[in-house]
Write a protein that holds these residues in place. Structure first.
Motif, PDB file in Angstrom:
ATOM      1  N   SER A   1     106.882  81.295  57.754  1.00  0.00           N
ATOM      2  CA  SER A   1     106.911  82.011  56.483  1.00  0.00           C
ATOM      3  C   SER A   1     106.000  83.229  56.579  1.00  0.00           C
ATOM      4  O   SER A   1     104.981  83.205  57.283  1.00  0.00           O
ATOM      5  CB  SER A   1     106.456  81.111  55.330  1.00  0.00           C
ATOM      6  OG  SER A   1     105.079  80.800  55.451  1.00  0.00           O
ATOM      7  N   ILE A   2     106.371  84.283  55.873  1.00  0.00           N
ATOM      8  CA  ILE A   2     105.534  85.473  55.772  1.00  0.00           C
ATOM      9  C   ILE A   2     104.758  85.357  54.467  1.00  0.00           C
ATOM     10  O   ILE A   2     105.357  85.283  53.391  1.00  0.00           O
ATOM     11  CB  ILE A   2     106.394  86.750  55.773  1.00  0.00           C
ATOM     12  CG1 ILE A   2     107.185  86.857  57.079  1.00  0.00           C
ATOM     13  CG2 ILE A   2     105.519  87.990  55.581  1.00  0.00           C
ATOM     14  CD1 ILE A   2     108.168  88.011  57.105  1.00  0.00           C
ATOM     15  N   PRO A   3     103.439  85.298  54.527  1.00  0.00           N
ATOM     16  CA  PRO A   3     102.658  85.099  53.297  1.00  0.00           C
ATOM     17  C   PRO A   3     102.902  86.201  52.270  1.00  0.00           C
ATOM     18  O   PRO A   3     102.903  87.389  52.608  1.00  0.00           O
ATOM     19  CB  PRO A   3     101.204  85.137  53.795  1.00  0.00           C
ATOM     20  CG  PRO A   3     101.283  84.835  55.249  1.00  0.00           C
ATOM     21  CD  PRO A   3     102.587  85.415  55.711  1.00  0.00           C
ATOM     22  N   THR A   4     103.129  85.817  51.024  1.00  0.00           N
ATOM     23  CA  THR A   4     103.226  86.775  49.924  1.00  0.00           C
ATOM     24  C   THR A   4     101.835  86.957  49.323  1.00  0.00           C
ATOM     25  O   THR A   4     100.893  86.223  49.631  1.00  0.00           O
ATOM     26  CB  THR A   4     104.180  86.248  48.835  1.00  0.00           C
ATOM     27  OG1 THR A   4     103.604  85.059  48.260  1.00  0.00           O
ATOM     28  CG2 THR A   4     105.546  85.919  49.422  1.00  0.00           C
ATOM     29  N   GLN A   5     101.697  87.924  48.441  1.00  0.00           N
ATOM     30  CA  GLN A   5     100.408  88.132  47.785  1.00  0.00           C
ATOM     31  C   GLN A   5     100.006  86.913  46.950  1.00  0.00           C
ATOM     32  O   GLN A   5      98.836  86.573  46.853  1.00  0.00           O
ATOM     33  CB  GLN A   5     100.453  89.393  46.916  1.00  0.00           C
ATOM     34  CG  GLN A   5     100.289  90.673  47.704  1.00  0.00           C
ATOM     35  CD  GLN A   5      98.995  90.693  48.497  1.00  0.00           C
ATOM     36  OE1 GLN A   5      97.902  90.630  47.944  1.00  0.00           O
ATOM     37  NE2 GLN A   5      99.117  90.775  49.813  1.00  0.00           N
ATOM     38  N   ASN A   6     101.003  86.245  46.345  1.00  0.00           N
ATOM     39  CA  ASN A   6     100.692  85.030  45.590  1.00  0.00           C
ATOM     40  C   ASN A   6     100.128  83.945  46.503  1.00  0.00           C
ATOM     41  O   ASN A   6      99.187  83.226  46.141  1.00  0.00           O
ATOM     42  CB  ASN A   6     101.936  84.506  44.874  1.00  0.00           C
ATOM     43  CG  ASN A   6     102.305  85.349  43.671  1.00  0.00           C
ATOM     44  OD1 ASN A   6     101.460  86.051  43.117  1.00  0.00           O
ATOM     45  ND2 ASN A   6     103.566  85.288  43.264  1.00  0.00           N
TER      46      ASN A   6
END
Length: 342
Positions: free
Chosen positions: A221-226
């Motif tokens: 997964s590519i980390p989101t800001q959340n």
């Protein structure tokens, strides 16, 4: 009179010689993106080379006066000076200062799977939730770098003619020993990628590595800001490095409340509190900081407090998060590093 003139010339030559001792001017090429690397703690490094024909290499130091902007490739002149006196074990032997920027060229970034931190979430059908395995694929250098569970690792890869197919070679890495669970995960991950060919498929925020039979071997997964702020908020962060000096800073710490955009902590002697605002994905500005007013009798603690509060007071800081560290940069200089408190 003639002797006086000769003595004056000699003295001037001595002064000039002492000023330029151990100093040289270098041309340096700087790549358009940073990559994960291991310094005092996990961090991100510039990629540089001194000859445009050589391979890119990690640059762990700070270049005074150079404000790196992602997405631009630079050709710069720097002044490199040999440090004098006793040099701390975790410090570089040289200091770097920007002399001039020869060129700054925007580079079209490949979107999707390259130059993006990916965190392993599934391996051979099993859910992985530790967050201890991650990687970045660098298309320009043909390398993969990251963490394999316990150790940092790297590997070469080759792009194949088929779209988004790569062949990964043997991996290499550090040789630290960790707990049994981490070592077992590392071994399974290393076996999964070593000398393998994958088709890489991006689905929204998920990256799948499929074998030639179209079976998903790994999913990232590519980390989101959340995701990033959820991770920041759930941890208490203890100061472990200040202006490139790593040590135990006692009570100095920081804590965030993303819902209220509030920050609090201790600067070594006094408690502090305030608010913050975000700019883009990686810039933060602390506002209206207040603190208690206890006297710091320890001079070193007082010095730490003064520096820390200065960096947190109305300065535009860039930040990033590694596995266990929260890092703040002023320009391109790493000024504060916090580690998770267990």
């Amino acid at each position: 009179m003639k002797n006086l003139k000769c003595m004056f010339v000699f003295m001037m030559m001595t002064v000039v010689s002492s000023l330029t001792y151990g100093q040289e001017t270098l041309k340096m090429f700087v790549k358009e993106n940073k990559v994960p690397c291991q310094g005092v703690a996990p961090m991100e490094c510039l990629q540089v080379k001194y000859d445009n024909k050589n391979d890119w290499q990690f640059f762990y130091d700070h270049i005074e006066g150079f404000n790196f902007e992602k997405g631009n490739r630079y050709e710069i002149m720097v002044i490199r000076t040999k440090r004098q006196g006793t040099i701390p074990a975790d410090a570089s032997s040289y200091e770097y200062k920007l002399k001039s920027i020869i060129s700054k060229t925007p580079v079209n970034q490949v979107k999707g799977i390259y130059d993006t931190k990916m965190i392993l979430t599934r391996l051979n059908g099993k859910v992985i939730s530790t967050g201890n395995v991650y990687l970045t694929i660098n298309e320009d250098t043909g390398t993969i770098n990251g963490k394999s569970g316990c150790n940092n690792f790297g590997a070469k890869f080759t792009k194949l003619s088929s779209k988004n197919q790569i062949k990964i070679g043997s991996s290499y890495g550090t040789l630290m020993a960790c707990n049994e669970e981490s070592m077992k995960l590392e071994q399974e991950f290393t076996n999964a990628i070593k000398d393998k060919t994958f088709k890489i498929v991006k689905k929204n925020n998920k990256i799948q590595f499929k074998n030639l039979k179209n079976k998903v071997i790994m999913e990232f997964s590519i980390p989101t800001q959340n995701d990033v702020w959820s991770f920041i908020a759930k941890n208490n962060w203890k100061l472990i490095m200040l202006e490139n000096v790593g040590q135990d800073y006692g009570r100095a710490s920081i804590k965030f409340d993303p819902a209220e955009k509030r920050v609090s902590g201790n600067s070594g002697c006094n408690n502090f509190f305030g608010t913050y605002t975000l700019s883009g994905n990686d810039h933060i500005l602390f506002n209206g900081l207040g603190s208690t007013r206890m006297a710091c009798l320890d001079k070193e603690v007082a010095k730490t407090e003064q520096k820390m509060l200065s960096f947190l007071s109305d300065k535009d800081l860039r930040f990033d998060v590694a596995e266990q560290t929260l890092n703040f940069y002023l320009g391109d200089k790493l000024v504060m590093m916090f580690g998770t408190v267990k």
